[in-house]
Design a protein around this motif. Sequence first.
Motif, PDB file in Angstrom:
ATOM      1  N   GLU A 142       0.824  -1.196   0.000  1.00  0.00           N
ATOM      2  CA  GLU A 142       0.000   0.000   0.000  1.00  0.00           C
ATOM      3  C   GLU A 142       0.866   1.257   0.000  1.00  0.00           C
ATOM      4  OE1 GLU A 142      -2.406  -0.639   3.460  1.00  0.00           O
ATOM      5  OE2 GLU A 142      -3.915  -1.777   2.337  1.00  0.00           O
ATOM      6  N   ASP A 143       0.278   2.359  -0.500  1.00  0.00           N
ATOM      7  CA  ASP A 143       0.937   3.671  -0.482  1.00  0.00           C
ATOM      8  C   ASP A 143       2.327   3.612  -1.118  1.00  0.00           C
ATOM      9  OD1 ASP A 143      -1.257   4.787   0.901  1.00  0.00           O
ATOM     10  OD2 ASP A 143      -0.443   4.083   2.807  1.00  0.00           O
ATOM     11  N   CYS A 144       2.382   3.113  -2.340  1.00  0.00           N
ATOM     12  CA  CYS A 144       3.662   2.953  -3.021  1.00  0.00           C
ATOM     13  C   CYS A 144       3.500   3.278  -4.503  1.00  0.00           C
ATOM     14  CB  CYS A 144       4.179   1.519  -2.854  1.00  0.00           C
ATOM     15  SG  CYS A 144       3.122   0.274  -3.650  1.00  0.00           S
ATOM     16  N   VAL A 145       4.614   3.346  -5.201  1.00  0.00           N
ATOM     17  CA  VAL A 145       4.561   3.510  -6.651  1.00  0.00           C
ATOM     18  C   VAL A 145       3.996   2.233  -7.259  1.00  0.00           C
ATOM     19  CG1 VAL A 145       6.465   5.148  -6.715  1.00  0.00           C
ATOM     20  CG2 VAL A 145       6.938   2.696  -6.897  1.00  0.00           C
ATOM     21  N   PRO A 146       3.371   2.299  -8.439  1.00  0.00           N
ATOM     22  CA  PRO A 146       2.726   1.113  -9.020  1.00  0.00           C
ATOM     23  C   PRO A 146       3.656  -0.074  -9.234  1.00  0.00           C
ATOM     24  CG  PRO A 146       1.983   3.093 -10.141  1.00  0.00           C
ATOM     25  CD  PRO A 146       3.085   3.519  -9.223  1.00  0.00           C
ATOM     26  N   THR A 147       4.942   0.176  -9.460  1.00  0.00           N
ATOM     27  CA  THR A 147       5.875  -0.923  -9.720  1.00  0.00           C
ATOM     28  C   THR A 147       6.260  -1.701  -8.461  1.00  0.00           C
ATOM     29  OG1 THR A 147       7.671   0.687  -9.609  1.00  0.00           O
ATOM     30  CG2 THR A 147       6.867   0.070 -11.802  1.00  0.00           C
ATOM     31  N   ASP A 148       5.797  -1.242  -7.298  1.00  0.00           N
ATOM     32  CA  ASP A 148       6.107  -1.933  -6.050  1.00  0.00           C
ATOM     33  C   ASP A 148       4.996  -2.879  -5.600  1.00  0.00           C
ATOM     34  OD1 ASP A 148       8.681  -1.465  -5.246  1.00  0.00           O
ATOM     35  OD2 ASP A 148       8.224   0.350  -4.112  1.00  0.00           O
ATOM     36  N   THR A 149       3.975  -3.048  -6.402  1.00  0.00           N
ATOM     37  CA  THR A 149       2.870  -3.917  -6.016  1.00  0.00           C
ATOM     38  C   THR A 149       2.354  -4.649  -7.251  1.00  0.00           C
ATOM     39  OG1 THR A 149       0.793  -3.987  -4.772  1.00  0.00           O
ATOM     40  CG2 THR A 149       1.069  -2.170  -6.340  1.00  0.00           C
ATOM     41  N   LEU A 150       1.541  -5.677  -7.044  1.00  0.00           N
ATOM     42  CA  LEU A 150       0.965  -6.430  -8.144  1.00  0.00           C
ATOM     43  C   LEU A 150      -0.512  -6.092  -8.298  1.00  0.00           C
ATOM     44  CD1 LEU A 150       2.530 -10.010  -7.727  1.00  0.00           C
ATOM     45  CD2 LEU A 150       3.318  -8.110  -9.157  1.00  0.00           C
ATOM     46  N   VAL A 151      -0.961  -6.010  -9.543  1.00  0.00           N
ATOM     47  CA  VAL A 151      -2.367  -5.712  -9.840  1.00  0.00           C
ATOM     48  C   VAL A 151      -3.228  -6.951  -9.565  1.00  0.00           C
ATOM     49  CG1 VAL A 151      -1.723  -3.984 -11.545  1.00  0.00           C
ATOM     50  CG2 VAL A 151      -2.062  -6.362 -12.274  1.00  0.00           C
ATOM     51  N   ARG A 152      -4.541  -6.799  -9.784  1.00  0.00           N
ATOM     52  CA  ARG A 152      -5.517  -7.890  -9.603  1.00  0.00           C
ATOM     53  C   ARG A 152      -5.459  -8.466  -8.184  1.00  0.00           C
ATOM     54  NH1 ARG A 152      -6.201 -12.752 -13.020  1.00  0.00           N
ATOM     55  NH2 ARG A 152      -3.931 -12.904 -13.035  1.00  0.00           N
ATOM     56  N   LYS A 153      -5.458  -7.572  -7.206  1.00  0.00           N
ATOM     57  CA  LYS A 153      -5.457  -7.972  -5.805  1.00  0.00           C
ATOM     58  C   LYS A 153      -4.268  -8.869  -5.466  1.00  0.00           C
ATOM     59  CE  LYS A 153     -10.477  -7.532  -5.285  1.00  0.00           C
ATOM     60  NZ  LYS A 153     -11.750  -8.184  -4.892  1.00  0.00           N
ATOM     61  N   GLY A 154      -3.122  -8.529  -6.065  1.00  0.00           N
ATOM     62  CA  GLY A 154      -1.888  -9.227  -5.734  1.00  0.00           C
ATOM     63  C   GLY A 154      -1.555 -10.409  -6.605  1.00  0.00           C
ATOM     64  N   LYS A 155      -2.381 -10.681  -7.611  1.00  0.00           N
ATOM     65  CA  LYS A 155      -2.167 -11.848  -8.473  1.00  0.00           C
ATOM     66  C   LYS A 155      -1.248 -11.518  -9.648  1.00  0.00           C
ATOM     67  CE  LYS A 155      -3.583 -16.178  -9.444  1.00  0.00           C
ATOM     68  NZ  LYS A 155      -3.427 -17.324  -8.512  1.00  0.00           N
ATOM     69  N   GLY A 156      -1.143 -10.251 -10.024  1.00  0.00           N
ATOM     70  CA  GLY A 156      -0.379  -9.869 -11.206  1.00  0.00           C
ATOM     71  C   GLY A 156      -1.251  -9.879 -12.446  1.00  0.00           C
ATOM     72  N   SER A 157      -0.747  -9.344 -13.540  1.00  0.00           N
ATOM     73  CA  SER A 157      -1.526  -9.270 -14.782  1.00  0.00           C
ATOM     74  C   SER A 157      -1.861 -10.677 -15.277  1.00  0.00           C
ATOM     75  CB  SER A 157      -0.762  -8.493 -15.845  1.00  0.00           C
ATOM     76  OG  SER A 157       0.465  -9.134 -16.160  1.00  0.00           O
ATOM     77  N   LEU A 158      -2.952 -10.788 -16.006  1.00  0.00           N
ATOM     78  CA  LEU A 158      -3.460 -12.078 -16.465  1.00  0.00           C
ATOM     79  C   LEU A 158      -2.463 -12.751 -17.409  1.00  0.00           C
ATOM     80  CD1 LEU A 158      -6.024 -13.912 -16.395  1.00  0.00           C
ATOM     81  CD2 LEU A 158      -6.727 -12.756 -18.512  1.00  0.00           C
ATOM     82  N   THR A 159      -2.308 -14.054 -17.262  1.00  0.00           N
ATOM     83  CA  THR A 159      -1.404 -14.823 -18.109  1.00  0.00           C
ATOM     84  C   THR A 159      -2.093 -16.075 -18.633  1.00  0.00           C
ATOM     85  OG1 THR A 159      -0.527 -15.975 -16.146  1.00  0.00           O
ATOM     86  CG2 THR A 159       0.720 -14.077 -16.969  1.00  0.00           C
ATOM     87  N   GLY A 160      -1.553 -16.602 -19.732  1.00  0.00           N
ATOM     88  CA  GLY A 160      -1.953 -17.897 -20.257  1.00  0.00           C
ATOM     89  C   GLY A 160      -0.761 -18.842 -20.199  1.00  0.00           C
TER      90      GLY A 160
END
Length: 430
Positions: free
Chosen positions: A186-204
């Motif tokens: 929390e309270d950080c630049v976007p590159t310090d956390t993962l999107v999708r509630k901590g899961k990271g961007s969608l992958t196949g």
Amino acid sequence: MIIKDRKFIQAAKQALLDTFQDEKVAGMFEKCMENTLDTTIKIQDGETFILTGDIPAMWLRDSVCQVRPFLLFAKDHAEIQEMLLGLIKKQVKLIAMDPYANAFNESANGAGHQNDKTEMSPAVWERKYEIDSLCYPVQLAYLIWKITGRTEHFTTEFKQCIDTIVTLWKVEQHHEEKSPYLFEREDCVPTDTLVRKGKGSLTGYTGMTWSGFRPSDDACTYGYLVPSNMFAAVVLKYAEEMLSAFYSEELALLERVRELRTQIEEGIEKHAIVTDDCYGEMYAYEVDGLGHTLQMDDANVPSLMALPFLNYCDPQDARYQNTRRFILSSKNSTFFKGREANGVGSPHTPNNYVWPIALSIQGLTSQFESEKRDIVATLLRTDAGTGLMHESFNVNNANEYTREWFSWANMMFCELVLDVAGINMHKFIR
């Protein structure tokens, strides 16, 4: 004092003086080596803990990079051997504690990022999952064996460490369905956390293994970090050789290692190759298995520039050369040119800041001695009068830099100048 007998530093200094005819090269080499020995390495109860520099924690990645130059002198130096064996012992213990963590405290003191939303513990400084954190200890174990002939680090615990790494990488081939890993800050630049509630961007699924973060500790844009998967393929090959030599009864584990390496290599060939209008067929930096690719490179290692350094390919490989020409061009968003230097930087630091680590890797992977020497000259004149390397510096004013004390950068400089003097690991890993 860590490593009392330091005659090897003086001998190497003389070799550098003979090669470069430059007192500053030899002096900076000595200062960088002494700085790492005197300020970062701690040995206790047969285990080695190595501070990254100005942060009071040990990164699995950095700690290996910080000792690589010492490997070059380890064959006939018992003190260095004991320090290296102690590092492997410590790393195996830390990976068993939490294979998703990238950095650890010297004790379970609760320092670091304890408020991150992930499975933190007091012994962990930071829990950003990065593939290369698990690659480097395997590389170190292999190099200790090949360079010194020592084998006592091939214990039951080390075998279990290989098993843990393979198991995690196989889980992360199926990150969407099987991974337990989540990370949010929390309270950080976007590159310090993962999107999708901590899961990271969608992958196949690709056959490659997923990574939350880059070796810069910045979040991946797409989940399959190509140079780190390439490094994983290299160390899995090392693991095959070590298992065959020292754990011949572990046939099931050996087969899992071979299968995983094959799947990663096939995934790279199928998903990580792109065609650039100017440079032809080359490697992407990240992909997601859903058709998205990211063309760039980062200063931190593993990088695409570092592929021959990591022993993934020959420096003359055509696809690598195309990738290298892209990296050292304006088409790479992290390549910067200025009055004092040209080179690769990172989204981790400001625009127009290049990294001595990236410059050193450029030199170490060059086929031309003239390029190597030009890069050494650049590093010498951009030290801001400190006699040491920094994380990054402004290409237009080297007196503006980040991180006063960054041992990894110091050791990369040492490895480069030794390489120019003909002191390198080529005979051990090629």
